[in-house]
Design a protein around this motif. Structure first.
Motif, PDB file in Angstrom:
ATOM      1  N   LEU A  22       0.831  -1.199   0.000  1.00 53.84           N
ATOM      2  CA  LEU A  22       0.000   0.000   0.000  1.00 53.84           C
ATOM      3  C   LEU A  22       0.868   1.253   0.000  1.00 53.84           C
ATOM      4  O   LEU A  22       1.972   1.276   0.543  1.00 53.84           O
ATOM      5  CB  LEU A  22      -0.914   0.019   1.228  1.00 53.84           C
ATOM      6  N   TYR A  23       0.325   2.296  -0.604  1.00 55.17           N
ATOM      7  CA  TYR A  23       1.049   3.567  -0.654  1.00 55.17           C
ATOM      8  C   TYR A  23       1.168   4.131   0.757  1.00 55.17           C
ATOM      9  O   TYR A  23       0.163   4.230   1.477  1.00 55.17           O
ATOM     10  CB  TYR A  23       0.309   4.548  -1.552  1.00 55.17           C
ATOM     11  N   PRO A  24       2.373   4.536   1.171  1.00 53.87           N
ATOM     12  CA  PRO A  24       2.555   5.030   2.548  1.00 53.87           C
ATOM     13  C   PRO A  24       1.848   6.348   2.833  1.00 53.87           C
ATOM     14  O   PRO A  24       1.559   6.658   3.992  1.00 53.87           O
ATOM     15  CB  PRO A  24       4.079   5.195   2.662  1.00 53.87           C
ATOM     16  N   GLY A  25       1.592   7.149   1.803  1.00 56.39           N
ATOM     17  CA  GLY A  25       0.895   8.413   2.008  1.00 56.39           C
ATOM     18  C   GLY A  25       1.715   9.470   2.713  1.00 56.39           C
ATOM     19  O   GLY A  25       1.156  10.344   3.389  1.00 56.39           O
ATOM     20  N   LEU A  26       3.048   9.426   2.572  1.00 52.30           N
ATOM     21  CA  LEU A  26       3.894  10.391   3.274  1.00 52.30           C
ATOM     22  C   LEU A  26       3.650  11.817   2.800  1.00 52.30           C
ATOM     23  O   LEU A  26       3.888  12.771   3.548  1.00 52.30           O
ATOM     24  CB  LEU A  26       5.372  10.027   3.066  1.00 52.30           C
ATOM     25  N   ASP A  27       3.184  11.961   1.560  1.00 51.14           N
ATOM     26  CA  ASP A  27       2.927  13.291   1.015  1.00 51.14           C
ATOM     27  C   ASP A  27       1.454  13.673   1.064  1.00 51.14           C
ATOM     28  O   ASP A  27       1.038  14.673   0.497  1.00 51.14           O
ATOM     29  CB  ASP A  27       3.441  13.395  -0.428  1.00 51.14           C
ATOM     30  N   VAL A  85     -20.486  -6.198   0.772  1.00 52.92           N
ATOM     31  CA  VAL A  85     -19.966  -4.981   1.383  1.00 52.92           C
ATOM     32  C   VAL A  85     -18.661  -4.585   0.691  1.00 52.92           C
ATOM     33  O   VAL A  85     -17.747  -5.405   0.550  1.00 52.92           O
ATOM     34  CB  VAL A  85     -19.719  -5.182   2.889  1.00 52.92           C
ATOM     35  N   ALA A  86     -18.581  -3.359   0.226  1.00 51.82           N
ATOM     36  CA  ALA A  86     -17.367  -2.853  -0.417  1.00 51.82           C
ATOM     37  C   ALA A  86     -16.320  -2.531   0.646  1.00 51.82           C
ATOM     38  O   ALA A  86     -16.649  -2.013   1.716  1.00 51.82           O
ATOM     39  CB  ALA A  86     -17.685  -1.612  -1.244  1.00 51.82           C
ATOM     40  N   LYS A  87     -15.055  -2.821   0.335  1.00 52.28           N
ATOM     41  CA  LYS A  87     -13.953  -2.574   1.257  1.00 52.28           C
ATOM     42  C   LYS A  87     -12.828  -1.823   0.547  1.00 52.28           C
ATOM     43  O   LYS A  87     -11.735  -2.344   0.341  1.00 52.28           O
ATOM     44  CB  LYS A  87     -13.431  -3.897   1.819  1.00 52.28           C
ATOM     45  N   PRO A  88     -13.091  -0.572   0.151  1.00 53.61           N
ATOM     46  CA  PRO A  88     -12.077   0.176  -0.604  1.00 53.61           C
ATOM     47  C   PRO A  88     -10.787   0.411   0.166  1.00 53.61           C
ATOM     48  O   PRO A  88      -9.722   0.597  -0.441  1.00 53.61           O
ATOM     49  CB  PRO A  88     -12.782   1.498  -0.931  1.00 53.61           C
ATOM     50  N   ALA A  89     -10.835   0.373   1.497  1.00 54.63           N
ATOM     51  CA  ALA A  89      -9.626   0.585   2.294  1.00 54.63           C
ATOM     52  C   ALA A  89      -8.572  -0.470   2.000  1.00 54.63           C
ATOM     53  O   ALA A  89      -7.368  -0.230   2.224  1.00 54.63           O
ATOM     54  CB  ALA A  89      -9.964   0.600   3.780  1.00 54.63           C
ATOM     55  N   GLU A  90      -8.982  -1.626   1.478  1.00 55.15           N
ATOM     56  CA  GLU A  90      -8.017  -2.673   1.149  1.00 55.15           C
ATOM     57  C   GLU A  90      -7.053  -2.236   0.053  1.00 55.15           C
ATOM     58  O   GLU A  90      -5.974  -2.811  -0.082  1.00 55.15           O
ATOM     59  CB  GLU A  90      -8.748  -3.944   0.708  1.00 55.15           C
ATOM     60  N   TRP A  91      -7.428  -1.208  -0.713  1.00 51.68           N
ATOM     61  CA  TRP A  91      -6.573  -0.731  -1.801  1.00 51.68           C
ATOM     62  C   TRP A  91      -5.660   0.405  -1.375  1.00 51.68           C
ATOM     63  O   TRP A  91      -4.783   0.816  -2.146  1.00 51.68           O
ATOM     64  CB  TRP A  91      -7.439  -0.275  -2.982  1.00 51.68           C
ATOM     65  N   GLY A  92      -5.854   0.924  -0.173  1.00 48.19           N
ATOM     66  CA  GLY A  92      -5.061   2.085   0.225  1.00 48.19           C
ATOM     67  C   GLY A  92      -5.370   3.260  -0.685  1.00 48.19           C
ATOM     68  O   GLY A  92      -6.422   3.317  -1.334  1.00 48.19           O
ATOM     69  N   ASP A  93      -4.463   4.221  -0.737  1.00 46.02           N
ATOM     70  CA  ASP A  93      -4.669   5.427  -1.555  1.00 46.02           C
ATOM     71  C   ASP A  93      -4.333   5.122  -3.015  1.00 46.02           C
ATOM     72  O   ASP A  93      -3.248   5.423  -3.517  1.00 46.02           O
ATOM     73  CB  ASP A  93      -3.806   6.572  -1.027  1.00 46.02           C
ATOM     74  N   PHE A  94      -5.286   4.524  -3.717  1.00 40.61           N
ATOM     75  CA  PHE A  94      -5.020   4.054  -5.073  1.00 40.61           C
ATOM     76  C   PHE A  94      -4.940   5.225  -6.066  1.00 40.61           C
ATOM     77  O   PHE A  94      -5.377   6.346  -5.798  1.00 40.61           O
ATOM     78  CB  PHE A  94      -6.050   3.022  -5.518  1.00 40.61           C
TER      79      PHE A  94
END
Length: 306
Positions: A141-146, A197-206
Motif C-alpha cells: 500500500l502507498y505510505p501516504g507520506l505526502d 460490502v465494499a472494502k475500498p480501504a483494502e486498496w489504500g490510496d489508489f
C-alpha cells in the motif's frame, strides 16, 4: 461536462452488457469465455451489447491489436450494437472526472515511485518486524507520506518536473461516503454473492491518474460504464476486489452502480491465470492451428450454452 449529468440513468428493464478488453496483446481463451458469456447473456435478455477498448496505456496498446481483437470476435460470432468505444478518444472526459474528485479535497499528488514504495515497505519490515499491508493484487500500500503536504509544495514539485500520480485519500473518502455495497449475481473468490460490502480501504490510496495520462483504469471504467448506461458488468473473478474501489468512485462522482457478475477464470494447465504473453492459448494461434469456433466453445465448456 458534468459527469453525473452525462451518465445514462440505469433502467434495469433495458439492460446493457459490455466486453472491454485492452488491445495490448492477443485475446486468449479467458477473454473468449468472457466475451461469449457477455454476448449470450445480452442476447438472452434482449439487451444491448457493447464493445469497449480500454487503451489508456498508449505505450503498450496498438491499433494492430485492436483489429486482431475485432477479427477474433467476428470468428467467435460475437457482434455488438454500437460503434466500439476507445478510451484513448475520451481523455478529456476522464480529466473532467478527475477535476470533480480533486474539488472534493480528497486527492493529492503522490510522488513516490513503485520502487520507492517497495523499498519503504521492506525497511519497515526490517525495522519493526511487522509486514507492510498489501492490496488485493499483492502490491504494498502507498505510505501516504505526502498526503498532508501543502498544496503549494505539491505544485512546486510538479512544476520542477517531479513525476507523480494523483491519488485518493481513501480513509477520508470512506468517512465521507459511509458504508458501500454492490449487488453480486455471480460469485466472489470466497463464494460472495448477493449484497456484498465494499472494502475500498483494502486498496489504500489508489491511483486516479498520472502526470501524463489524466486517468487510471479505476477512474476510466466507472466513467465509461455510467456514460454508456451499462447495467450489468460481467467480468472475471480476478476483478472482484476492484469493485470496492469502483463503488467508492461511483459514489463520490454521483454515478449509478451497475450489477456485477464475476465469473470463473480459465486457467493454464499449471493453475496460473492466462497471460497475453503465452501465445499458445491465444485465439489467433488456435485459429492458425485449424481450430473452429465449435472447438473453442468445447474447450471452454460452453457447449449448449453459446
Amino acid at each position: 461536462m458534468d459527469i453525473a449529468a452525462g451518465a445514462r440513468e440505469i433502467d434495469h428493464s433495458t439492460r446493457v452488457f459490455r466486453f472491454a478488453p485492452s488491445p495490448n496483446g492477443e485475446l486468449h481463451l479467458g477473454h473468449a469465455y468472457s466475451a461469449l458469456l457477455n454476448h449470450r447473456l445480452a442476447r438472452e435478455n434482449h439487451a444491448r451489447f457493447l464493445l469497449r477498448l480500454e487503451d489508456i496505456d498508449l505505450a503498450r496498446c496498438s491499433h494492430a491489436y485492436e483489429e486482431q481483437i475485432v477479427e477474433d470476435l467476428h470468428f467467435l460470432k460475437v457482434d455488438w450494437d454500437e460503434t466500439r468505444r476507445r478510451q484513448s478518444d475520451h481523455f478529456d472526459v476522464y480529466a473532467k472526472g478527475l477535476d470533480v474528485l480533486r474539488e472534493t479535497g480528497l486527492c493529492y499528488r503522490g510522488f513516490m515511485t513503485r520502487g520507492e514504495i517497495r523499498r519503504f515497505a521492506e525497511l519497515r519490515v526490517e525495522e519493526t518486524g511487522d509486514l507492510w499491508p498489501r492490496d488485493p493484487d499483492g502490491s504494498p500500500l502507498y505510505p501516504g507520506l505526502d498526503r498532508r503536504q501543502p498544496a503549494e509544495e505539491q505544485d512546486r514539485r510538479a512544476r520542477d518536473g517531479e513525476s507523480f500520480a494523483w491519488r485518493i485519500d481513501v480513509a477520508a473518502a470512506v468517512e465521507r461516503t459511509g458504508p458501500l455495497e454492490w449487488e453480486e449475481w455471480g460469485r466472489g473468490p470466497d463464494g460472495e454473492s448477493g449484497r456484498v460490502v465494499a472494502k475500498p480501504a483494502e486498496w489504500g490510496d489508489f491511483i486516479l491518474a498520472r502526470r501524463d495520462v489524466p486517468t487510471s483504469y479505476h477512474l476510466a471504467v466507472v466513467v465509461d460504464d455510467a456514460i454508456q448506461g451499462v447495467t450489468d458488468v460481467v467480468r472475471g473473478r480476478d476483478l472482484f476486489y476492484a469493485t470496492s474501489a469502483h463503488r467508492l468512485l461511483q459514489d463520490l462522482l454521483g454515478l449509478p452502480a451497475p450489477r456485477y457478475h464475476h465469473h470463473d477464470l480459465i486457467l493454464a494447465e499449471d493453475g496460473r491465470k492466462l497471460s497475453k504473453s503465452a501465445r499458445d492459448t491465444s485465439i489467433r494461434s488456435l485459429r492458425e492451428a485449424g481450430l473452429q469456433r465449435a472447438d473453442i466453445v468445447r474447450m471452454l465448456g460452453l457447449e449448449g450454452v453459446v
